[in-house]
Scaffold this active site. Structure first.
Site, PDB file in Angstrom:
ATOM      1  N   ASP A  14       0.865  -1.182   0.000  1.00 17.78           N
ATOM      2  CA  ASP A  14       0.000   0.000   0.000  1.00 17.78           C
ATOM      3  C   ASP A  14       0.895   1.223   0.000  1.00 17.78           C
ATOM      4  OD1 ASP A  14      -1.816   2.039   0.442  1.00 17.78           O
ATOM      5  OD2 ASP A  14      -2.080   1.572   2.574  1.00 17.78           O
ATOM      6  N   LEU A  15       0.912   1.938  -1.126  1.00 14.56           N
ATOM      7  CA  LEU A  15       1.715   3.155  -1.217  1.00 14.56           C
ATOM      8  C   LEU A  15       0.805   4.349  -0.990  1.00 14.56           C
ATOM      9  CD1 LEU A  15       3.772   2.174  -4.412  1.00 14.56           C
ATOM     10  CD2 LEU A  15       4.317   1.749  -2.031  1.00 14.56           C
ATOM     11  N   GLY A  16       0.795   4.853   0.249  1.00 10.52           N
ATOM     12  CA  GLY A  16       0.004   6.043   0.596  1.00 10.52           C
ATOM     13  C   GLY A  16       0.865   7.284   0.397  1.00 10.52           C
ATOM     14  N   ARG A  69       3.178   6.989   3.919  1.00 14.08           N
ATOM     15  CA  ARG A  69       3.853   5.745   4.292  1.00 14.08           C
ATOM     16  C   ARG A  69       3.661   4.629   3.270  1.00 14.08           C
ATOM     17  NH1 ARG A  69       2.377   4.251  10.371  1.00 14.08           N
ATOM     18  NH2 ARG A  69       0.285   4.137   9.480  1.00 14.08           N
ATOM     19  N   LEU A  70       4.670   3.783   3.220  1.00 13.74           N
ATOM     20  CA  LEU A  70       4.563   2.521   2.478  1.00 13.74           C
ATOM     21  C   LEU A  70       4.257   1.446   3.503  1.00 13.74           C
ATOM     22  CD1 LEU A  70       7.127   1.101  -0.089  1.00 13.74           C
ATOM     23  CD2 LEU A  70       6.426  -0.255   1.881  1.00 13.74           C
ATOM     24  N   CYS A 118      -7.459   4.739  -5.248  1.00 12.16           N
ATOM     25  CA  CYS A 118      -7.659   3.294  -5.125  1.00 12.16           C
ATOM     26  C   CYS A 118      -7.531   2.823  -3.679  1.00 12.16           C
ATOM     27  CB  CYS A 118      -6.808   2.520  -6.118  1.00 12.16           C
ATOM     28  SG  CYS A 118      -5.185   2.168  -5.595  1.00 12.16           S
ATOM     29  N   ASP A 119      -6.847   3.574  -2.804  1.00  5.99           N
ATOM     30  CA  ASP A 119      -6.815   3.160  -1.385  1.00  5.99           C
ATOM     31  C   ASP A 119      -8.190   3.348  -0.745  1.00  5.99           C
ATOM     32  OD1 ASP A 119      -6.658   5.950  -1.409  1.00  5.99           O
ATOM     33  OD2 ASP A 119      -5.084   6.061   0.112  1.00  5.99           O
ATOM     34  N   ARG A 120      -8.819   4.457  -1.112  1.00  8.14           N
ATOM     35  CA  ARG A 120     -10.166   4.752  -0.629  1.00  8.14           C
ATOM     36  C   ARG A 120     -11.126   3.657  -1.066  1.00  8.14           C
ATOM     37  NH1 ARG A 120     -12.643  10.358  -2.699  1.00  8.14           N
ATOM     38  NH2 ARG A 120     -14.545  10.021  -1.511  1.00  8.14           N
TER      39      ARG A 120
HETATM   40  N1  ADP Z   1       3.574  16.001   9.591  1.00  9.67           N
HETATM   41  C1  ADP Z   1       3.412  14.886  10.293  1.00  9.67           C
HETATM   42  N2  ADP Z   1       3.900  14.751  11.530  1.00  9.67           N
HETATM   43  C2  ADP Z   1       3.727  13.608  12.224  1.00  9.67           C
HETATM   44  N3  ADP Z   1       3.096  12.552  11.769  1.00  9.67           N
HETATM   45  C3  ADP Z   1       2.586  12.620  10.560  1.00  9.67           C
HETATM   46  C4  ADP Z   1       2.709  13.769   9.748  1.00  9.67           C
HETATM   47  N4  ADP Z   1       2.094  13.532   8.581  1.00  9.67           N
HETATM   48  C5  ADP Z   1       1.609  12.292   8.682  1.00  9.67           C
HETATM   49  N5  ADP Z   1       1.901  11.756   9.864  1.00  9.67           N
HETATM   50  C6  ADP Z   1       1.538  10.424  10.324  1.00  9.67           C
HETATM   51  O1  ADP Z   1       1.640   9.549   9.216  1.00  9.67           O
HETATM   52  C7  ADP Z   1       0.624   8.586   9.272  1.00  9.67           C
HETATM   53  C8  ADP Z   1      -0.002   8.447   7.925  1.00  9.67           C
HETATM   54  O2  ADP Z   1      -1.005   7.467   8.043  1.00  9.67           O
HETATM   55  P1  ADP Z   1      -1.248   6.433   6.905  1.00  9.67           P
HETATM   56  O3  ADP Z   1      -2.576   5.824   7.179  1.00  9.67           O
HETATM   57  O4  ADP Z   1      -0.080   5.549   6.748  1.00  9.67           O
HETATM   58  O5  ADP Z   1      -1.362   7.442   5.662  1.00  9.67           O
HETATM   59  P2  ADP Z   1      -1.041   7.297   4.120  1.00  9.67           P
HETATM   60  O6  ADP Z   1      -1.812   6.068   3.667  1.00  9.67           O
HETATM   61  O7  ADP Z   1      -1.585   8.561   3.570  1.00  9.67           O
HETATM   62  O8  ADP Z   1       0.426   7.162   3.917  1.00  9.67           O
HETATM   63  C9  ADP Z   1      -0.361   9.042  10.303  1.00  9.67           C
HETATM   64  O9  ADP Z   1      -0.297   8.128  11.387  1.00  9.67           O
HETATM   65  C10 ADP Z   1       0.125  10.406  10.765  1.00  9.67           C
HETATM   66  O10 ADP Z   1       0.025  10.507  12.160  1.00  9.67           O
HETATM   67  C1  PAZ Z   2      -7.836  11.081  -0.964  1.00  8.21           C
HETATM   68  C2  PAZ Z   2      -6.403  10.535  -0.995  1.00  8.21           C
HETATM   69  C3  PAZ Z   2      -5.427  11.690  -1.099  1.00  8.21           C
HETATM   70  C4  PAZ Z   2      -6.145   9.765   0.306  1.00  8.21           C
HETATM   71  O1  PAZ Z   2      -4.817   9.322   0.283  1.00  8.21           O
HETATM   72  P1  PAZ Z   2      -3.989   8.898   1.583  1.00  8.21           P
HETATM   73  O2  PAZ Z   2      -4.394   9.776   2.713  1.00  8.21           O
HETATM   74  O3  PAZ Z   2      -4.377   7.464   1.866  1.00  8.21           O
HETATM   75  O4  PAZ Z   2      -2.545   8.987   1.233  1.00  8.21           O
HETATM   76  C5  PAZ Z   2      -6.222   9.525  -2.177  1.00  8.21           C
HETATM   77  O5  PAZ Z   2      -7.179   8.513  -2.093  1.00  8.21           O
HETATM   78  C6  PAZ Z   2      -6.316  10.210  -3.519  1.00  8.21           C
HETATM   79  O6  PAZ Z   2      -5.380  10.783  -4.009  1.00  8.21           O
HETATM   80  N1  PAZ Z   2      -7.531  10.167  -4.141  1.00  8.21           N
HETATM   81  C7  PAZ Z   2      -7.815  10.786  -5.403  1.00  8.21           C
HETATM   82  C8  PAZ Z   2      -8.934  11.754  -5.271  1.00  8.21           C
HETATM   83  C9  PAZ Z   2     -10.280  11.105  -5.002  1.00  8.21           C
HETATM   84  O7  PAZ Z   2     -10.366  10.051  -4.350  1.00  8.21           O
HETATM   85  O8  PAZ Z   2     -11.297  11.672  -5.474  1.00  8.21           O
HETATM   86  K     K Z   3      -5.362   6.346   3.784  1.00  6.14           K
END
Ligand code: ADP
Ligand code: PAZ
Ligand code: K
EC number: 2.7.1.33
Length: 242
Positions: free
Chosen positions: A5-7, A10-11, A101-103
């Protein structure tokens, strides 16, 4: 199997065995260099010799290309998930060219055709989506508490960088408290309002900040940190059958 899962922050990866049990799992900040981070993890992945890699990415074409290059070296088949608004498990009226796609996978992991559900993803963005008996009705996207704090820091002169805690929604008497409590209330208040408008929807939360936010929501919340993984498994299970 290896699931990625590439968010935006975080990965996350999960290695599962033949019966779907998790044998290894981690979440790491990728600092916009997911391919380089993956490169450092390949030894670990090769030890488990997964026979397939399923990937969810919201990082866009350029970074996905780099990830593709890195994964190609492993000689393990891999595939990126593509949103399917007409999936047999859940249909969606949302613009499927745009839906992250994560949503979508989080919803696919949660969906139950007998229920009304509100699925909340608390990552870099907070997403709130409504599902009525396996039909996605649409949703909302908010900046996370951390993104909101950064935008206040960068857009104002007198609010300077501080590392306060997001632990209350009561009014603040100092700048630091007012900032943190106001930001937390913006998300908690939105969730409370949405669940007030949709009283018979089960509230389900996932993602890195779910626990911090859930404490202040005035409705019972199911915390599920396995939603994206369940969605990935359901997606590839279905695509193999067809
Ligand atoms: N600027 C920041 N400072 C501290 N923690 C952060 C910051 N930005 C994001 N995080 C942490 O990173 C995590 C991102 O959650 P995650 O569900 O892995 O998101 P994504 O899927 O978007 O990568 C959260 O737990 C959040 O607390
Ligand atoms: C809304 C999101 C930024 C959430 O991403 P995440 O917080 O998991 O990194 C991501 O699902 C995204 O880029 N979506 C495209 C826009 C949409 O869902 O309409
Ligand atoms: K997410």
């Amino acid at each position: 199997m290896l699931w990625l899962d590439l968010g935006n922050t975080r990965l996350k990866y999960w290695l599962t065995d033949d019966i779907g049990q998790i044998v290894d799992h981690d979440a790491k900040q990728h600092l916009q260099a997911p391919a380089e981070l993956l490169m450092g993890l390949t030894d670990r992945f090769e030890r488990y010799a997964p026979d397939f890699i399923g990937i969810s990415s919201v990082l866009g074409e350029a970074l996905n290309m780099k990830v593709t290059e890195t994964l190609s070296r492993l000689n393990i088949p891999f595939e990126f998930v593509h949103v399917d608004a007409a999936h047999p498990l859940m249909r969606s009226d949302y613009n499927d060219q745009q839906l992250g796609c994560d949503r979508w996978l989080q919803m696919l992991g949660a969906v139950d055709k007998k229920k009304r559900q509100c699925v909340i993803g608390c990552g870099t963005a907070v997403t709130i989506d409504l599902i009525d008996h396996a039909t996605h009705l649409g949703g909302y996207i908010f900046p996370s508490i951390y993104l909101q704090r950064e935008s206040l820091f960068s857009g104002t002169k007198q609010i300077t960088i501080s590392n306060g805690a997001f632990d209350s929604v009561g009014q603040g008497m100092t700048t630091q408290d007012a900032v943190h409590r106001g930001i937390l209330l913006s998300i908690v208040g939105a969730i409370n309002e949405i669940s007030h408008r949709h009283p018979n929807f089960e509230v389900i939360m996932t993602g890195g900040d779910a626990a911090i936010i859930a404490q202040h929501v005035n409705r019972p919340v199911r915390l599920r940190d396995d939603l994206l993984l369940t969605g990935l498994a359901r997606y590839f299970d279905h695509s193999k059958q067809t």
